[in-house]
Design a protein around this motif. Sequence first.
Motif, PDB file in Angstrom:
ATOM      1  N   GLN A   1      90.242   8.697  29.341  1.00 18.83           N
ATOM      2  CA  GLN A   1      90.587   8.848  27.934  1.00 18.83           C
ATOM      3  C   GLN A   1      92.098   8.898  27.738  1.00 18.83           C
ATOM      4  O   GLN A   1      92.635   8.281  26.802  1.00 18.83           O
TER       5      GLN A   1
ATOM      6  N   GLY B   1      89.041   8.530  17.464  1.00 16.41           N
ATOM      7  CA  GLY B   1      88.475   9.534  18.352  1.00 16.41           C
ATOM      8  C   GLY B   1      87.339   8.966  19.176  1.00 16.41           C
ATOM      9  O   GLY B   1      86.607   8.072  18.718  1.00 16.41           O
TER      10      GLY B   1
ATOM     11  N   THR C   1      94.142   6.168  25.404  1.00  8.60           N
ATOM     12  CA  THR C   1      94.943   6.556  24.244  1.00  8.60           C
ATOM     13  C   THR C   1      96.429   6.326  24.501  1.00  8.60           C
ATOM     14  O   THR C   1      97.156   5.869  23.613  1.00  8.60           O
TER      15      THR C   1
END
Length: 229
Positions: free
Chosen positions: A176, A188, A180
């Motif tokens: 993750q 999200g 990102t």
Amino acid sequence: MATLEKFNDMWVRACERKGGPEAVKSLLPHTLTADDIGDYSDATLLSALSKQVFQSGFVWRVVVNKWPAYEKAFFDFEPMKVLMLSPDQIQQRASDPALIRHQKKTQAIVDNAYMVQAISAEYGSFAAFIAQWPTDDITGLWRTLKKRGTRLGGNTGPYFLRTMGKDTFLLTQDVQAYLTGHNVVDAGFTSQTALRQTQAAFNQWQQESGLSLAHISRVISLGVGDNRV
């Protein structure tokens, strides 16, 4: 989204951090062919699915040590036998000191037995359903397990699939963070937008590398952060 980093660059970074290509290869997870996955019984898959539900947010070692008692208490996880349990019998198991005292997770065993039984009726077996699902839409399988099952959201469903050898990536903390940090996703991770963006990125890396989703996921995690694989 930003331009995707080339997979080879991720591979080189992982090799630099972990001691070379052979070291990285030794850390890659094992996946099975569709034929091998199709050989699983419904009982084997219900047991593995139930174990993953209990391991989520709990000490894995405790769950593993108690699992033989679960196999006995739930008739080796044969779905039809599990579904014959009365509400009182389910409650007894939820409060049994030989097991783990958790009402909702215990009930999830029964709820997921319904799911396994229903999908098996549609596809011939639960294993056949999992085996035939295309990896270029693996997040669609995640969504289906979450929708049709109980307590299978988050990483629970994906970890179950990985445990059983189905090719899937995992959204670990490091993966993750990479996605990102490199602007691969702009929403999200609980959103469908982020899952679509993630799936598209992994599909492109798979086309570049010829590797499985599981291997790509592991290479990313080995190249960043704390290596939470």
